[in-house]
Each structure stands twice: as structure tokens, then as C-alpha cells.
Design a protein around this motif. Structure first.
Motif, PDB file in Angstrom:
ATOM      1  N   THR A   1       0.808  -1.224   0.000  1.00 52.58           N
ATOM      2  CA  THR A   1       0.000   0.000   0.000  1.00 52.58           C
ATOM      3  C   THR A   1       0.841   1.274   0.000  1.00 52.58           C
ATOM      4  O   THR A   1       0.352   2.341  -0.375  1.00 52.58           O
ATOM      5  CB  THR A   1      -0.909   0.050   1.235  1.00 52.58           C
TER       6      THR A   1
ATOM      7  N   VAL B   1     -11.324   1.738  -2.074  1.00 52.20           N
ATOM      8  CA  VAL B   1     -11.871   2.625  -3.115  1.00 52.20           C
ATOM      9  C   VAL B   1     -13.360   2.848  -2.847  1.00 52.20           C
ATOM     10  O   VAL B   1     -14.060   1.945  -2.374  1.00 52.20           O
ATOM     11  CB  VAL B   1     -11.649   2.032  -4.531  1.00 52.20           C
TER      12      VAL B   1
ATOM     13  N   ARG C   1      -6.526   1.358  -2.176  1.00 50.50           N
ATOM     14  CA  ARG C   1      -5.915   2.529  -2.805  1.00 50.50           C
ATOM     15  C   ARG C   1      -4.573   2.783  -2.110  1.00 50.50           C
ATOM     16  O   ARG C   1      -4.516   2.941  -0.892  1.00 50.50           O
ATOM     17  CB  ARG C   1      -6.818   3.748  -2.665  1.00 50.50           C
ATOM     18  N   THR C   2      -3.492   2.807  -2.878  1.00 46.31           N
ATOM     19  CA  THR C   2      -2.164   2.984  -2.306  1.00 46.31           C
ATOM     20  C   THR C   2      -1.871   4.456  -2.032  1.00 46.31           C
ATOM     21  O   THR C   2      -2.634   5.343  -2.415  1.00 46.31           O
ATOM     22  CB  THR C   2      -1.066   2.436  -3.245  1.00 46.31           C
ATOM     23  N   LYS C   3      -0.744   4.679  -1.382  1.00 42.48           N
ATOM     24  CA  LYS C   3      -0.337   6.046  -1.057  1.00 42.48           C
ATOM     25  C   LYS C   3      -0.100   6.870  -2.329  1.00 42.48           C
ATOM     26  O   LYS C   3      -0.326   8.080  -2.356  1.00 42.48           O
ATOM     27  CB  LYS C   3       0.932   6.008  -0.196  1.00 42.48           C
ATOM     28  N   SER C   4       0.324   6.175  -3.388  1.00 43.58           N
ATOM     29  CA  SER C   4       0.589   6.861  -4.660  1.00 43.58           C
ATOM     30  C   SER C   4      -0.633   6.852  -5.584  1.00 43.58           C
ATOM     31  O   SER C   4      -0.507   7.027  -6.794  1.00 43.58           O
ATOM     32  CB  SER C   4       1.784   6.206  -5.356  1.00 43.58           C
ATOM     33  N   GLU C   5      -1.821   6.593  -4.977  1.00 46.85           N
ATOM     34  CA  GLU C   5      -3.101   6.645  -5.697  1.00 46.85           C
ATOM     35  C   GLU C   5      -3.259   5.557  -6.759  1.00 46.85           C
ATOM     36  O   GLU C   5      -4.019   5.709  -7.710  1.00 46.85           O
ATOM     37  CB  GLU C   5      -3.321   8.028  -6.351  1.00 46.85           C
ATOM     38  N   GLU C   6      -2.516   4.461  -6.599  1.00 50.25           N
ATOM     39  CA  GLU C   6      -2.702   3.307  -7.484  1.00 50.25           C
ATOM     40  C   GLU C   6      -3.690   2.345  -6.823  1.00 50.25           C
ATOM     41  O   GLU C   6      -4.043   2.504  -5.657  1.00 50.25           O
ATOM     42  CB  GLU C   6      -1.359   2.610  -7.734  1.00 50.25           C
TER      43      GLU C   6
END
Length: 226
Positions: free
Chosen positions: A159, A177, A205-210
Motif C-alpha cells: 500500500t 476505493v 488505494r495505495t499512497k501513490s493513488e494506485e
């Protein structure tokens, strides 16, 4: 009274005002391996107490010699065979017929076995904690309010959020999400009622918005009382 002390099922030992042993019943001898003759007139603290506790034990005895008694104080006796015995002690002031303080009597409970058990449980818990933290699969958890209270290294890696960043955050709102929040919340609510779910797919949802797709087993977590 002498026979009651000597044959009591609890270890009873005592010191005079100089800190030297002047009471040492049969149970104390059995637990420590030192006979009454071997223990008599020896300085209790420097002879029988493990080095790391000598100062605090001395303080307890000094207090009792001034009339300030202590209950349920845990000390560690070193036995003749160099093992450790854990005793829970009541340090009671000893007085003569004129109410003068003449020493201290310790009436103890041998808690060695329960102490060993506690240590074994703690070691097992530590081992389980290490297994969770270093597992090759993401493991995360929530408390009954839905806030994160488990977040292993693999979850952090996937994440991008560290354990410190994730802890105490609402799992669903912070990491799932929006389109799946309602269904994920239902899965978690079910698990909190003991209804577990296997192979549920969710999107983190990851820290880099992936987006990361995880196949999750939602397992109910219970305390020792179930």
C-alpha cells in the motif's frame, strides 16, 4: 507456633535488624535448596537474592524495619543449584513484646510455575507477532470500531502506508476505493458478528493513488474469553 511456622505449606523466612536470616522454615529450605543451618545468620539480600533485584529488595526490607510493610512484592530467589524461584512476598514488621522492631518476616507464595507459564506465553506471543509481521502475505486487521490495529510489513509494502501511518485509521474510509466501501463494510460487519468470508476481492488505494487488488479472508478475531 514454632511448629506451625516450620511446617507451613508456604515459604516463611525472616531477618533481624542487620538483615541476617533468623527465620527459614522447611518450605523455604525445600524451595531454595539451602537448609536452615546453611541459611542462618547469612545476609539475606546479598546471599539469596538475584543481583538485579538486591537494591529494591533491600528497600522493601528497610521499609519493613521502619514499620512500613509491603504486600505482594515479587522477588527472585537464587537456589543452591543456581536456579531462580519466583516468590510473591508479604514483608511484615516483626516486633518484640515491648513493640520494638526486631526484624522482618516474609510470608511468601511460590509463583515460579505461573511465572514460567507467563514467560512461555509471552515468548509464543512474540513469535506469533514476528510471524505476522514478516509473513509473505499482507495481513491487516481492525478493532470493533473498524480502525486499523494490524498492518504487517507486506501490507505496508503493497500500500505504501507504513504501520504508523495506517494504525488507528478507519480501514474502509482511508484505504478502500469508494465504489467498494459499502460491500467491504458489510464483510467486516459480518466478521465482527462471527460470520467469516473467504476469498473476497477488494481494491486497496495505495499512497501513490494506485489500485491494488487483494483476495482476502476476513476472519473473526477473538480474545481469550472468546
Amino acid at each position: 507456633l514454632r511448629q506451625l511456622v516450620d511446617t507451613a505449606n508456604a515459604p516463611i523466612f525472616g531477618i533481624d535488624v542487620n538483615g541476617d536470616v533468623n527465620e527459614w522454615n522447611n518450605k523455604t529450605a525445600e524451595i531454595t535448596g539451602y537448609t536452615k543451618e546453611e541459611a542462618w545468620n547469612k545476609p539475606l539480600v546479598s546471599t539469596f537474592i538475584v543481583a538485579s533485584l538486591r537494591q529494591s529488595v533491600q528497600e522493601v526490607l528497610d521499609n519493613a524495619l521502619q514499620g512500613r510493610e509491603t504486600s505482594n512484592y515479587e522477588l527472585e530467589f537464587r537456589t543452591k543449584s543456581n536456579e531462580i524461584r519466583y516468590l510473591l512476598v508479604n514483608a511484615t514488621t516483626r516486633r518484640d513484646p515491648h513493640n520494638n522492631i526486631v526484624g522482618v518476616v516474609g510470608v511468601a507464595q511460590n509463583v515460579t510455575e505461573s511465572k514460567r507459564h507467563d514467560r512461555a506465553v509471552a515468548a509464543m506471543a512474540n513469535e506469533l507477532r514476528q510471524l505476522v509481521d514478516t509473513a509473505n502475505a499482507p495481513i491487516f486487521g481492525i478493532d470493533v470500531l473498524g480502525n486499523v490495529n494490524e498492518w504487517n510489513f507486506k501490507t505496508a509494502e503493497i500500500t505504501g502506508f507504513s504501520k504508523e501511518e495506517a494504525f488507528d485509521k478507519p480501514l474502509v474510509e482511508a484505504f478502500i476505493v469508494p465504489s467498494l466501501r459499502q460491500s467491504v463494510q458489510e464483510v467486516l460487519n459480518n466478521a465482527l458478528q462471527g460470520i467469516e468470508t473467504s476469498n473476497y476481492e477488494l481494491e486497496f488505494r495505495t499512497k501513490s493513488e494506485e489500485i491494488r487488488y487483494l483476495l482476502v479472508n476476513a476472519t473473526t478475531r477473538r480474545d481469550a474469553e472468546n
